[in-house]
Design a protein around this motif. Structure first.
Motif, mmCIF file in Angstrom:
data_model
loop_
_atom_site.group_PDB
_atom_site.id
_atom_site.type_symbol
_atom_site.label_atom_id
_atom_site.label_comp_id
_atom_site.label_asym_id
_atom_site.label_seq_id
_atom_site.Cartn_x
_atom_site.Cartn_y
_atom_site.Cartn_z
ATOM 1 N N ASP B 12 24.069 50.377 13.282
ATOM 2 C CA ASP B 12 23.661 49.826 12.080
ATOM 3 C C ASP B 12 22.346 49.277 12.000
ATOM 4 O OD1 ASP B 12 24.740 49.188 9.790
ATOM 5 O OD2 ASP B 12 25.553 47.203 10.212
ATOM 6 N N LEU B 13 21.351 49.845 12.677
ATOM 7 C CA LEU B 13 19.857 49.615 12.376
ATOM 8 C C LEU B 13 19.413 49.611 11.113
ATOM 9 C CD1 LEU B 13 17.385 48.939 14.377
ATOM 10 C CD2 LEU B 13 16.696 51.274 14.088
ATOM 11 N N THR B 14 18.863 48.321 10.882
ATOM 12 C CA THR B 14 18.592 48.063 9.592
ATOM 13 C C THR B 14 17.092 47.594 9.573
ATOM 14 O OG1 THR B 14 20.638 47.950 8.483
ATOM 15 C CG2 THR B 14 18.955 46.889 7.338
ATOM 16 N N VAL B 15 16.220 47.972 8.483
ATOM 17 C CA VAL B 15 14.759 47.552 8.598
ATOM 18 C C VAL B 15 14.525 46.902 7.003
ATOM 19 C CG1 VAL B 15 12.404 47.964 8.946
ATOM 20 C CG2 VAL B 15 13.907 48.939 10.392
ATOM 21 N N VAL B 27 14.826 51.633 6.425
ATOM 22 C CA VAL B 27 15.852 52.018 7.311
ATOM 23 C C VAL B 27 17.344 51.218 6.890
ATOM 24 C CG1 VAL B 27 16.766 52.350 9.569
ATOM 25 C CG2 VAL B 27 14.143 52.776 8.723
ATOM 26 N N ASP B 28 18.564 51.900 6.531
ATOM 27 C CA ASP B 28 19.487 51.143 6.239
ATOM 28 C C ASP B 28 21.019 51.738 6.880
ATOM 29 O OD1 ASP B 28 21.459 49.559 4.893
ATOM 30 O OD2 ASP B 28 21.128 50.275 2.849
ATOM 31 N N GLY B 29 21.005 50.825 7.929
ATOM 32 C CA GLY B 29 22.374 50.988 8.727
ATOM 33 C C GLY B 29 22.351 52.334 9.454
ATOM 34 N N VAL B 30 21.451 52.642 10.273
ATOM 35 C CA VAL B 30 21.401 53.798 11.027
ATOM 36 C C VAL B 30 22.127 53.724 12.247
ATOM 37 C CG1 VAL B 30 19.915 55.549 12.386
ATOM 38 C CG2 VAL B 30 19.238 54.674 9.896
ATOM 39 N N SER B 31 23.194 54.415 12.628
ATOM 40 C CA SER B 31 23.720 54.307 13.914
ATOM 41 C C SER B 31 23.912 55.755 14.532
ATOM 42 C CB SER B 31 25.202 54.072 13.675
ATOM 43 O OG SER B 31 25.320 52.756 13.142
ATOM 44 N N LEU B 32 22.956 55.682 15.697
ATOM 45 C CA LEU B 32 22.855 56.950 16.433
ATOM 46 C C LEU B 32 23.164 56.856 17.852
ATOM 47 C CD1 LEU B 32 19.621 58.431 14.843
ATOM 48 C CD2 LEU B 32 21.936 59.539 14.654
ATOM 49 N N SER B 33 23.233 57.994 18.665
ATOM 50 C CA SER B 33 23.220 57.890 20.080
ATOM 51 C C SER B 33 22.452 59.212 20.781
ATOM 52 C CB SER B 33 24.626 57.569 20.781
ATOM 53 O OG SER B 33 25.390 58.850 20.425
ATOM 54 N N VAL B 34 21.640 58.823 21.824
ATOM 55 C CA VAL B 34 21.039 60.109 22.494
ATOM 56 C C VAL B 34 21.877 59.955 24.121
ATOM 57 C CG1 VAL B 34 18.840 60.953 22.902
ATOM 58 C CG2 VAL B 34 19.015 59.597 21.171
ATOM 59 N N ALA B 35 22.014 61.002 24.441
ATOM 60 C CA ALA B 35 22.745 61.000 25.778
ATOM 61 C C ALA B 35 21.619 61.206 26.781
ATOM 62 C CB ALA B 35 23.687 62.047 26.118
ATOM 63 N N ALA B 36 21.787 60.862 28.051
ATOM 64 C CA ALA B 36 20.652 61.175 29.082
ATOM 65 C C ALA B 36 20.421 62.490 29.220
ATOM 66 C CB ALA B 36 21.237 60.618 30.521
ATOM 67 N N ALA B 54 11.956 54.893 14.526
ATOM 68 C CA ALA B 54 11.235 55.045 15.646
ATOM 69 C C ALA B 54 10.559 53.689 16.034
ATOM 70 C CB ALA B 54 10.375 56.106 15.581
ATOM 71 N N LEU B 55 9.731 53.145 15.102
ATOM 72 C CA LEU B 55 8.961 52.255 15.445
ATOM 73 C C LEU B 55 9.867 50.712 15.704
ATOM 74 C CD1 LEU B 55 6.053 52.461 12.786
ATOM 75 C CD2 LEU B 55 5.945 52.596 15.144
ATOM 76 N N ALA B 56 11.121 50.754 14.907
ATOM 77 C CA ALA B 56 12.056 49.732 14.907
ATOM 78 C C ALA B 56 12.448 49.761 16.451
ATOM 79 C CB ALA B 56 13.044 49.881 13.951
ATOM 80 N N ILE B 57 13.017 50.744 16.846
ATOM 81 C CA ILE B 57 13.327 51.092 18.152
ATOM 82 C C ILE B 57 12.329 50.547 19.131
ATOM 83 C CG2 ILE B 57 13.967 52.609 20.210
ATOM 84 C CD1 ILE B 57 15.150 54.597 17.887
ATOM 85 N N MET B 58 11.076 50.922 18.999
ATOM 86 C CA MET B 58 9.865 50.377 19.964
ATOM 87 C C MET B 58 9.533 49.011 19.741
ATOM 88 S SD MET B 58 9.009 52.827 22.026
ATOM 89 C CE MET B 58 7.150 52.958 22.560
ATOM 90 N N ARG B 59 10.022 48.392 18.528
ATOM 91 C CA ARG B 59 9.613 47.230 18.227
ATOM 92 C C ARG B 59 8.254 46.959 17.922
ATOM 93 N NH1 ARG B 59 12.665 42.441 21.386
ATOM 94 N NH2 ARG B 59 10.593 41.318 20.668
ATOM 95 N N LEU B 60 7.742 47.862 17.130
ATOM 96 C CA LEU B 60 6.396 48.069 16.981
ATOM 97 C C LEU B 60 5.984 47.581 15.342
ATOM 98 C CD1 LEU B 60 5.028 51.021 18.765
ATOM 99 C CD2 LEU B 60 4.523 48.708 19.457
ATOM 100 N N ARG B 67 11.576 42.822 9.042
ATOM 101 C CA ARG B 67 12.894 42.251 9.725
ATOM 102 C C ARG B 67 13.756 43.289 10.374
ATOM 103 N NH1 ARG B 67 14.991 39.160 6.049
ATOM 104 N NH2 ARG B 67 16.336 40.421 5.365
ATOM 105 N N THR B 68 14.024 43.367 11.306
ATOM 106 C CA THR B 68 15.044 44.343 11.950
ATOM 107 C C THR B 68 16.255 43.786 12.302
ATOM 108 O OG1 THR B 68 13.125 45.699 12.726
ATOM 109 C CG2 THR B 68 15.023 46.368 13.696
ATOM 110 N N THR B 69 17.552 44.227 11.927
ATOM 111 C CA THR B 69 18.766 43.957 12.259
ATOM 112 C C THR B 69 19.440 45.023 12.911
ATOM 113 O OG1 THR B 69 19.441 44.051 9.815
ATOM 114 C CG2 THR B 69 18.763 41.992 10.633
ATOM 115 N N GLY B 70 20.782 44.692 13.313
ATOM 116 C CA GLY B 70 21.557 45.763 14.029
ATOM 117 C C GLY B 70 21.253 45.804 15.400
ATOM 118 N N ALA B 71 21.362 46.645 16.186
ATOM 119 C CA ALA B 71 21.300 46.930 17.524
ATOM 120 C C ALA B 71 20.807 48.015 18.104
ATOM 121 C CB ALA B 71 22.583 46.547 18.335
#
Lengths: 337, 331
Positions: B12-15, B27-36, B54-60, B67-71
């Protein structure tokens, strides 16, 4: 392609730029941007020049309409010599041949409204005020923009709309020939397809002839009747679209086509022809094949002589000493799907 | 599909961004997963929120102002909850990023050798000599000829393709678990592009690195990614295996995007000289449609699409879709 008469004939066109000078200001080093390029474009066809960054394709387009002076060579437009015409006559020729640039963000004057930008394109037609207005509205309509856009500024428009304005400006002069320099490269795919369709429709309606300059092989394959491939200032291969993509003869064309991403073939990309070695510098290039340093089929002769452009098959030219058809594992065959 | 465990999970990543015209949500409620060891492609057109994700993942993203919310879960840690000092240790060794424009993301006043060894010495206690040797090793791996001599070059002395390789070398030198590659080949010629994509895929196979490959080019993504997520106006609208993307996408936007590309889709029907067109344009973030964001451009929109927001739902194994009226794809 039915045999239409040629509209544009380019003969041995060359352009070098001085990049270093001695103490007296005489050039000592030259960048060879376009070297002895010849081709013909027939009435009503789309001829594409495809090549990578820095191969000289944009310079070529500018030489043709004399935006830059060529060093040697000639261009005949509808039988008239472009380079030797007087200023007045050049003006008339330029009304018939128009250039559309790649970047719609920098090619439109930000201080002018769309209506004024487009109506500028009509100035060689010597129209009255009311006529000019009508012509402006007419071409805006042709490119699919409502009348209300005439009162807007470029920054109010999206990339696709700006490119439509740039095309409208070119069309306002009522040209027969358009040079399109990467007209869709700055656009998103969904917008790109709109503009490509527009160009196709306009060509049909107005019987236009196009010189389409692009690095995008998929777009070139879609829009062209015939295609020329450029490498470091040289036109290395010219053929009919289907012939070029299905049966490329020059090793550079074969490598280029094999590098196109093929989505359905994940994991099988080892078939690609990889180009080893560094590209030759275009600065003072030696008398040799310019592709030899990266070529997988280079022979001794390629390092000592410049390969001339020769007819390999009907309607299919290539400049190479070691012509070979693409093999099964690479090159053109993969393009047939 | 990959058997690897999940490495990155976005929930639920939201920016939210503050702009002069008020707050927007790119970015509104993005849920994704990447496997090893997996390459996930993230595709969409300009402004759909790929780079922001991408920038939200890197916290850049700039704070304040965003404001970035979700996990953002990397294995079992939530990156959004980490103090900045810990986050700095995540960037580089755990996640690194390649940016689109290699000319602007390398520092023009330092040699590439300096930039490579600096990266290593910021994270590991190693001597100059060893750092130099490792730098030579990584440049060799990314296919740069004469790496020892190249260490002394400045970025402007290299060609575009070489610069992009240097960027990749810097991103990889700390052996990250996840590489975020934002349009890594967009500025490059097609022959160089093919080499870079092969390189990324090779490195993934050799070191079990995961890759989030961001691109607007479906063909590029299709060549290397195992799964693809399609974004539109800040939302993920469809995720699926790459084979499904080209054979049986269900979302009208994905289908439209595929048909727009010259020579990619089979242009069924009447006139092969015309390309498919998605009517209209991407909505502005300040003025989003009420329910489904694609509804105004969708040929299959019905009443429900205007009134009720569709959710991303599972329609098949590994295939998720956000649509009230999915269509079969006629290839």
């Amino acid at each position: 392609m039915p045999e239409a008469p040629p509209l544009l004939e380019v003969h041995n066109l060359s352009k070098r730029f001085p990049i270093r000078r001695d103490i007296l200001g005489r050039p000592t080093s030259w960048l060879s941007a376009v070297d002895e390029v010849s081709f013909t474009i027939r009435h009503g066809e789309t001829f594409s020049i495809v090549g990578e960054t820095g191969c000289g394709k944009s310079t070529l387009g500018q030489l043709i309409i004399r935006l830059q002076p060529a060093d040697t060579g000639s261009v005949l437009f509808d039988g008239e010599a472009v380079f030797s015409s007087s200023r007045h006559h050049l003006g008339q020729l330029r009304q018939r041949m128009q250039l559309v640039f790649q970047d719609p963000f920098s090619s439109l004057n930000p201080r002018m409204k769309v209506g004024a930008i487009v109506s500028e394109g009509t100035h060689r037609l010597r129209l009255g005020r009311a006529e000019r207005r009508r012509r402006t509205q007419e071409v805006l309509e042709m490119v699919g923009l409502a009348h209300s856009y005439a009162a807007r500024y470029p920054h109010e428009l999206s990339g696709g709309q700006r490119q439509r304005v740039a095309i409208a400006r070119a069309l306002a002069a009522n040209p027969e020939f358009l040079i399109l320099d990467e007209p869709v490269s700055a656009l998103d795919v969904s917008i790109q397809s709109q503009v490509l369709n527009l160009l196709h429709d306009l060509q049909q309606e107005l019987t236009l002839t196009y010189l389409f300059i692009s690095h995008d092989l998929a777009v070139v394959r879609h829009i062209s009747d015939r295609v020329g491939v450029m490498y470091l200032g040289k036109l290395v291969e010219t053929a009919d679209r289907d012939e070029l993509f299905g049966n490329p003869l020059h090793p550079y064309t074969q490598a280029l086509l094999s590098a196109i991403p093929r989505p359905q073939a994940r994991g099988q990309h080892r078939d690609r022809i990889s180009l080893e070695g560094e590209a030759l510098s275009p600065i003072d290039p030696p008398r040799q094949c310019r592709f030899a340093s990266r070529c997988f089929r280079a022979i001794d002769r390629c390092w000592t002589e410049v390969p001339p452009t020769e007819l390999q098959k009907p309607e299919h030219d290539a400049a190479c000493f070691n012509i070979a058809p693409p093999t099964d594992s690479n090159g053109g065959s993969v393009m047939r799907e | 599909m990959t058997a690897g465990a999940t490495l990155l999970r976005l929930l639920d990543l939201t920016v939210d961004l503050a702009t002069e015209e008020g707050e927007v949500r790119p970015v509104d409620g993005v849920s994704l997963s990447v496997a090893a060891g997996e390459i996930l492609g993230l595709v969409g057109e300009s402004g759909c929120g790929k780079t922001m994700t991408a920038l939200a993942i890197m916290r850049l993203l700039p704070e304040p102002g965003s404001r970035t919310t979700g996990a953002v879960q990397l294995t079992d840690r939530d990156l959004l909850a980490l103090p900045e000092a810990d986050m700095r240790r995540v960037r580089g060794p755990s996640i690194s990023m390649i940016f689109q424009e290699p000319m602007t993301s390398l520092d023009p006043v330092f040699t590439i050798g300096h930039q490579l060894t600096e990266t290593m010495r910021a994270h590991h206690k190693i001597g100059r000599h060893e750092a130099r040797n490792r730098a030579i090793g990584i440049l060799e791996q990314v296919g740069i000829p004469n790496p020892a001599q190249r260490l002394n070059d400045y970025p402007h002395q290299l060609s575009g393709g070489m610069r992009q390789r240097v960027m990749i070398a810097i991103a990889l030198i700390l052996e990250p678990q996840l590489l975020i590659a934002d349009e890594p080949t967009t500025a490059l010629d097609v022959t160089i592009q093919a080499q870079i994509l092969e390189l990324i895929d090779d490195l993934r196979q050799r070191s079990n690195m995961s890759v989030l490959l961001i691109s607007h080019d479906l063909a590029v993504v299709g060549q290397v990614a195992e799964r693809v997520a399609v974004m539109y106006a800040g939302e993920v609208v469809e995720t699926m295996p790459t084979t499904t993307l080209f054979a049986a996408p269900r979302h009208p936007y994905t289908q439209g995007l595929l048909r727009c590309i010259p020579g990619l889709a089979h242009h069924t029907g009447e006139d092969e000289t015309r390309l498919h067109v998605i009517e209209g344009r991407v909505p502005e973030l300040r003025n989003l449609p009420p329910a489904c964001r694609f509804a105004p451009r969708c040929p299959y929109a019905k009443d429900r699409c205007w009134n009720e927001r569709p959710q991303l739902e599972k329609v098949a194994d590994e295939h998720h879709l956000r649509c009230w009226n999915p269509q079969p794809f006629h290839a």
